[in-house]
Design a protein around this motif. Structure first.
Motif, PDB file in Angstrom:
ATOM      1  N   LYS A   1       0.853  -1.009  -0.024  1.00  0.00           N
ATOM      2  CA  LYS A   1      -0.045  -0.041  -0.001  1.00  0.00           C
ATOM      3  C   LYS A   1       0.994   1.517   0.060  1.00  0.00           C
ATOM      4  CE  LYS A   1      -4.146  -1.828   2.007  1.00  0.00           C
ATOM      5  NZ  LYS A   1      -5.341  -1.551   2.997  1.00  0.00           N
ATOM      6  N   GLN A   2       1.989   1.188   0.822  1.00  0.00           N
ATOM      7  CA  GLN A   2       2.700   2.584   0.494  1.00  0.00           C
ATOM      8  C   GLN A   2       3.753   2.400  -0.604  1.00  0.00           C
ATOM      9  OE1 GLN A   2       5.964   1.680   3.512  1.00  0.00           O
ATOM     10  NE2 GLN A   2       7.341   3.559   2.995  1.00  0.00           N
ATOM     11  N   TYR A   3       3.873   1.290  -1.397  1.00  0.00           N
ATOM     12  CA  TYR A   3       4.415   1.535  -2.670  1.00  0.00           C
ATOM     13  C   TYR A   3       3.574   1.978  -3.557  1.00  0.00           C
ATOM     14  CZ  TYR A   3       7.110  -0.081  -6.720  1.00  0.00           C
ATOM     15  OH  TYR A   3       7.719   0.123  -7.848  1.00  0.00           O
ATOM     16  N   LEU A   4       2.175   1.642  -3.420  1.00  0.00           N
ATOM     17  CA  LEU A   4       1.000   2.121  -4.318  1.00  0.00           C
ATOM     18  C   LEU A   4       0.943   3.482  -4.150  1.00  0.00           C
ATOM     19  CD1 LEU A   4      -2.066  -0.126  -4.212  1.00  0.00           C
ATOM     20  CD2 LEU A   4      -0.815   0.593  -6.274  1.00  0.00           C
ATOM     21  N   VAL A   5       0.974   4.244  -2.930  1.00  0.00           N
ATOM     22  CA  VAL A   5       1.020   5.847  -2.610  1.00  0.00           C
ATOM     23  C   VAL A   5       2.461   6.348  -3.404  1.00  0.00           C
ATOM     24  CG1 VAL A   5       1.194   7.520  -1.003  1.00  0.00           C
ATOM     25  CG2 VAL A   5      -0.147   5.590  -0.578  1.00  0.00           C
ATOM     26  N   MET A   6       3.374   5.719  -3.371  1.00  0.00           N
ATOM     27  CA  MET A   6       4.686   6.257  -3.920  1.00  0.00           C
ATOM     28  C   MET A   6       4.396   6.177  -5.632  1.00  0.00           C
ATOM     29  SD  MET A   6       7.664   4.439  -1.924  1.00  0.00           S
ATOM     30  CE  MET A   6       8.608   4.312  -3.491  1.00  0.00           C
ATOM     31  N   LEU A   7       3.831   5.200  -6.106  1.00  0.00           N
ATOM     32  CA  LEU A   7       3.660   5.252  -7.413  1.00  0.00           C
ATOM     33  C   LEU A   7       2.729   6.045  -7.970  1.00  0.00           C
ATOM     34  CD1 LEU A   7       3.664   1.184  -8.179  1.00  0.00           C
ATOM     35  CD2 LEU A   7       5.500   2.808  -8.737  1.00  0.00           C
ATOM     36  N   PHE A   8       1.541   6.317  -7.220  1.00  0.00           N
ATOM     37  CA  PHE A   8       0.532   7.396  -7.368  1.00  0.00           C
ATOM     38  C   PHE A   8       1.232   8.786  -7.201  1.00  0.00           C
ATOM     39  CE2 PHE A   8      -2.271  10.668  -5.908  1.00  0.00           C
ATOM     40  CZ  PHE A   8      -3.423  10.534  -6.963  1.00  0.00           C
ATOM     41  N   SER A   9       1.990   9.063  -6.506  1.00  0.00           N
ATOM     42  CA  SER A   9       2.653  10.295  -6.442  1.00  0.00           C
ATOM     43  C   SER A   9       3.892  10.367  -7.614  1.00  0.00           C
ATOM     44  CB  SER A   9       3.599  10.409  -5.080  1.00  0.00           C
ATOM     45  OG  SER A   9       4.452  11.614  -5.032  1.00  0.00           O
ATOM     46  N   GLN A  10       4.553   9.413  -8.041  1.00  0.00           N
ATOM     47  CA  GLN A  10       5.159   9.319  -9.177  1.00  0.00           C
ATOM     48  C   GLN A  10       4.555   9.883 -10.206  1.00  0.00           C
ATOM     49  OE1 GLN A  10       7.974   6.065  -9.126  1.00  0.00           O
ATOM     50  NE2 GLN A  10       9.009   6.971 -11.067  1.00  0.00           N
ATOM     51  N   ASN A  11       3.473   9.155 -10.594  1.00  0.00           N
ATOM     52  CA  ASN A  11       2.518   9.300 -11.742  1.00  0.00           C
ATOM     53  C   ASN A  11       2.084  10.939 -11.821  1.00  0.00           C
ATOM     54  OD1 ASN A  11       1.209   7.993 -14.155  1.00  0.00           O
ATOM     55  ND2 ASN A  11      -0.573   8.593 -12.753  1.00  0.00           N
ATOM     56  N   LEU A  12       1.670  11.386 -10.800  1.00  0.00           N
ATOM     57  CA  LEU A  12       1.127  12.847 -10.701  1.00  0.00           C
ATOM     58  C   LEU A  12       2.156  13.721 -10.868  1.00  0.00           C
ATOM     59  CD1 LEU A  12      -1.200  14.649 -10.206  1.00  0.00           C
ATOM     60  CD2 LEU A  12      -0.893  14.413  -7.885  1.00  0.00           C
ATOM     61  N   LYS A  13       3.417  13.424 -10.289  1.00  0.00           N
ATOM     62  CA  LYS A  13       4.388  14.459 -10.401  1.00  0.00           C
ATOM     63  C   LYS A  13       5.016  14.387 -12.135  1.00  0.00           C
ATOM     64  CE  LYS A  13       6.362  14.257  -6.140  1.00  0.00           C
ATOM     65  NZ  LYS A  13       7.558  13.780  -5.305  1.00  0.00           N
ATOM     66  N   ASN A  14       5.148  13.364 -12.729  1.00  0.00           N
ATOM     67  CA  ASN A  14       5.392  12.929 -13.880  1.00  0.00           C
ATOM     68  C   ASN A  14       4.287  13.626 -14.812  1.00  0.00           C
ATOM     69  OD1 ASN A  14       6.874  11.701 -16.059  1.00  0.00           O
ATOM     70  ND2 ASN A  14       4.856  10.979 -16.551  1.00  0.00           N
ATOM     71  N   ARG A  15       3.002  13.627 -14.588  1.00  0.00           N
ATOM     72  CA  ARG A  15       1.957  14.450 -15.379  1.00  0.00           C
ATOM     73  C   ARG A  15       2.296  15.885 -15.413  1.00  0.00           C
ATOM     74  NH1 ARG A  15      -2.489  12.326 -13.235  1.00  0.00           N
ATOM     75  NH2 ARG A  15      -2.530  10.714 -14.893  1.00  0.00           N
ATOM     76  N   LEU A  16       2.452  16.418 -14.157  1.00  0.00           N
ATOM     77  CA  LEU A  16       2.588  17.905 -13.912  1.00  0.00           C
ATOM     78  C   LEU A  16       3.904  18.607 -14.405  1.00  0.00           C
ATOM     79  CD1 LEU A  16       1.256  18.135 -10.220  1.00  0.00           C
ATOM     80  CD2 LEU A  16      -0.108  18.612 -12.553  1.00  0.00           C
ATOM     81  N   ASN A  17       4.865  17.643 -14.516  1.00  0.00           N
ATOM     82  CA  ASN A  17       6.256  18.215 -15.053  1.00  0.00           C
ATOM     83  C   ASN A  17       6.363  17.981 -16.267  1.00  0.00           C
ATOM     84  OD1 ASN A  17       6.839  18.849 -12.059  1.00  0.00           O
ATOM     85  ND2 ASN A  17       7.780  16.992 -11.592  1.00  0.00           N
ATOM     86  N   ASN A  18       5.902  16.953 -16.988  1.00  0.00           N
ATOM     87  CA  ASN A  18       6.114  16.471 -18.618  1.00  0.00           C
ATOM     88  C   ASN A  18       5.057  16.964 -19.361  1.00  0.00           C
ATOM     89  OD1 ASN A  18       8.603  15.895 -17.468  1.00  0.00           O
ATOM     90  ND2 ASN A  18       7.960  13.832 -16.657  1.00  0.00           N
ATOM     91  N   THR A  19       4.064  17.884 -19.176  1.00  0.00           N
ATOM     92  CA  THR A  19       2.841  17.987 -19.839  1.00  0.00           C
ATOM     93  C   THR A  19       2.866  19.308 -20.045  1.00  0.00           C
ATOM     94  OG1 THR A  19       1.786  16.159 -18.733  1.00  0.00           O
ATOM     95  CG2 THR A  19       0.498  17.452 -20.361  1.00  0.00           C
ATOM     96  N   GLY A  20       2.704  19.842 -21.498  1.00  0.00           N
ATOM     97  CA  GLY A  20       2.712  21.264 -21.927  1.00  0.00           C
ATOM     98  C   GLY A  20       1.281  21.412 -22.462  1.00  0.00           C
ATOM     99  N   PHE A  21       0.806  22.713 -22.086  1.00  0.00           N
ATOM    100  CA  PHE A  21      -0.554  23.159 -22.365  1.00  0.00           C
ATOM    101  C   PHE A  21      -0.545  24.567 -22.944  1.00  0.00           C
ATOM    102  CE2 PHE A  21      -1.733  19.603 -19.542  1.00  0.00           C
ATOM    103  CZ  PHE A  21      -2.655  19.030 -20.430  1.00  0.00           C
ATOM    104  N   GLU A  22       0.627  24.710 -23.618  1.00  0.00           N
ATOM    105  CA  GLU A  22       0.710  26.295 -23.894  1.00  0.00           C
ATOM    106  C   GLU A  22      -0.457  26.763 -24.912  1.00  0.00           C
ATOM    107  OE1 GLU A  22       3.147  28.624 -23.088  1.00  0.00           O
ATOM    108  OE2 GLU A  22       3.654  27.110 -21.727  1.00  0.00           O
ATOM    109  N   THR A  23      -0.982  25.760 -25.882  1.00  0.00           N
ATOM    110  CA  THR A  23      -1.959  26.412 -26.981  1.00  0.00           C
ATOM    111  C   THR A  23      -3.209  26.890 -26.120  1.00  0.00           C
ATOM    112  OG1 THR A  23      -2.558  24.150 -27.114  1.00  0.00           O
ATOM    113  CG2 THR A  23      -0.984  24.932 -28.592  1.00  0.00           C
ATOM    114  N   LEU A  24      -3.446  26.190 -24.838  1.00  0.00           N
ATOM    115  CA  LEU A  24      -4.623  26.427 -24.284  1.00  0.00           C
ATOM    116  C   LEU A  24      -4.538  27.689 -23.635  1.00  0.00           C
ATOM    117  CD1 LEU A  24      -5.503  23.135 -22.093  1.00  0.00           C
ATOM    118  CD2 LEU A  24      -6.486  24.063 -24.197  1.00  0.00           C
ATOM    119  N   LYS A  25      -3.581  28.771 -23.456  1.00  0.00           N
ATOM    120  CA  LYS A  25      -3.418  29.812 -22.995  1.00  0.00           C
ATOM    121  C   LYS A  25      -4.077  30.794 -23.834  1.00  0.00           C
ATOM    122  CE  LYS A  25       0.920  29.414 -20.036  1.00  0.00           C
ATOM    123  NZ  LYS A  25       2.183  30.078 -19.981  1.00  0.00           N
ATOM    124  N   SER A  26      -4.325  30.499 -24.979  1.00  0.00           N
ATOM    125  CA  SER A  26      -5.195  31.491 -26.039  1.00  0.00           C
ATOM    126  C   SER A  26      -6.692  31.257 -25.924  1.00  0.00           C
ATOM    127  CB  SER A  26      -4.630  31.219 -27.372  1.00  0.00           C
ATOM    128  OG  SER A  26      -4.777  29.914 -28.030  1.00  0.00           O
TER     129      SER A  26
END
Length: 419
Positions: A178-203
């Motif tokens: 369960k502790q490992y599941l929480v770690m994987l969830f955190s890693q997945n969320l960080k990956n999404r926030l740090n490696n996703t670009g939405f520059e086109t949505l600013k318009s």
């Protein structure tokens, strides 16, 4: 769908519903972040479409906002919510959770490393005996079941010496799953926030409008200087939209409002920063006064204090179904039949004589443009025209009447208030 949020749901939603979803999720996350017990919220039911949409839309907002404090708040609140949900799973629910994730992972063309580890874990948790053990009989330091993953995918566990290492492979005991599941969830969320670009949505004015409202709502809660006190409502009403100014003036004159208009006005005050204790004081002061003129409300504070207290606390999500109500938008106000009420959208329902006290200081050229917009049934645009003419330094609006609200009017008009 799973509350691990591997993939977003596909489809279309009206922008006003999207706004309701993310505002409700933001309020819910504030509750979780503060450590308070969760209350029922139809927009945050785990595994639902609204839950999925709210999570991924707020991810977009966090990426576009570029605010470290808000990003950290979102990460911590989502992580805490995941922990709570995971801890509440029964063996059957754990198996269902794992099977949903495996079905999603099978659709991946290129599976990321951390998702590969998640796949290995879910392949074990989907088994009946294993799930029952993990959710009921598994205790600290239990090693009845183990999974083998690349050590790089569980570095925090390696650093704490909580796994066994052999040739670059880490063996994680079931007591750590369960502790490992929480770690994987955190890693997945960080990956999404740090490696996703939405520059086109600013318009996109719709997205930027939502982003501006989220910034306002988040600031309102965190910044205690924005609390609206009962004694300050009169001076603050200078920045109210005409529809709410009309209700305020009517209340001050007659000391009563009809039920529906009292509900709308209360939610407006709540959403611009009035806490529940100040709301009680505000309505107590008015309904203790003797009513003036004709009105449809027969309540007094002395006779109906319990009803008033329950109703106000109910609106703040503190009684009943614990739903946290939000104020209505302009479209809702304009679509309501106000023939027998003191409320409504003045630009739609009021004649010139009734509009005059609400539009003081409006120049003839502006009034001419407002009347032109009214004749075209563009009531919200007329309201925005008036706002910009009266608060020339506060044009922080996207000039789109799409899903405009009285709260947005106030937030824009009051930006230059000096405390």
């Amino acid at each position: 769908m799973s509350f691990f949020y591997l993939t977003p749901v596909k489809g279309e939603l009206p922008i006003h519903l999207l706004e309701i979803i993310i505002n409700n999720r933001l309020e819910h996350l504030k509750t979780v972040f503060g450590g308070a017990p969760e209350t029922y919220n139809e927009y945050v039911i785990e595994g639902s479409v609204y839950d999925n949409v709210g999570h991924f839309t707020l991810c977009i907002m966090v990426i576009l906002c570029v605010n470290r404090e808000f990003s950290q708040f979102f990460m911590k609140a989502e992580l805490e919510q995941f922990k709570r949900r995971l801890a509440a799973l029964s063996a059957y629910e754990m198996r269902s959770f794992s099977k949903k994730l495996l079905r999603t992972i099978k659709k991946y063309e290129n599976v990321p490393t951390h998702v590969q580890s998640l796949e290995v874990l879910c392949q074990h948790l989907m088994l009946k005996e294993v799930a029952q053990h993990v959710c009921s009989t598994c205790v600290n330091n239990c090693t009845v079941h183990k999974i083998s993953v690349n050590f790089k995918s569980c570095l925090p566990l390696v650093a704490r010496r909580q796994v066994e290492l052999r040739n670059g492979i880490a063996e994680i005991p079931c007591s750590r799953w369960k502790q490992y599941l929480v770690m994987l969830f955190s890693q997945n969320l960080k990956n999404r926030l740090n490696n996703t670009g939405f520059e086109t949505l600013k318009s996109d004015p719709r997205i930027m409008g939502l982003l501006a409202e989220i910034r306002n709502n988040y600031t309102l809660v965190e910044d205690k200087t924005n609390v609206l006190k009962s004694k300050d409502v009169d001076k603050t009403s200078l920045y109210f939209p005409p529809c709410m100014l009309n209700l305020h003036q009517s209340l001050r004159k007659k000391h009563r409002l009809s039920h529906s208009q009292r509900f709308y006005y209360s939610l407006f005050l709540k959403d611009i920063g009035m806490p529940v204790e100040e709301a009680i004081e505000f309505w107590r002061a008015e309904y203790r006064l003797h009513p003036n003129g004709s009105h449809s409300c027969c309540h007094t504070w002395e006779k109906d204090e319990k009803k008033f207290l329950y109703g106000i606390r109910h609106m703040y999500g503190l009684e009943g179904c614990r739903k946290n109500y939000t104020s209505v938008n302009c479209q809702r106000i304009q679509s309501t039949d106000n023939a027998c009420s003191e409320g409504g959208c003045p630009f739609k329902s009021f004649d010139s004589s009734k509009m005059a006290p609400l539009l003081q200081g409006c120049t003839e050229p502006v009034m001419s443009k407002i009347n032109e917009l009214k004749s075209k049934n563009m009531y919200t645009s007329a309201c925005m025209m008036y706002m910009q003419s009266c608060h020339v330094e506060s044009t922080g609006c996207d000039n789109s009447s799409f899903n405009f609200t009285p709260v947005k009017y106030y937030m824009t008009a009051s930006k230059n208030i000096v405390n």
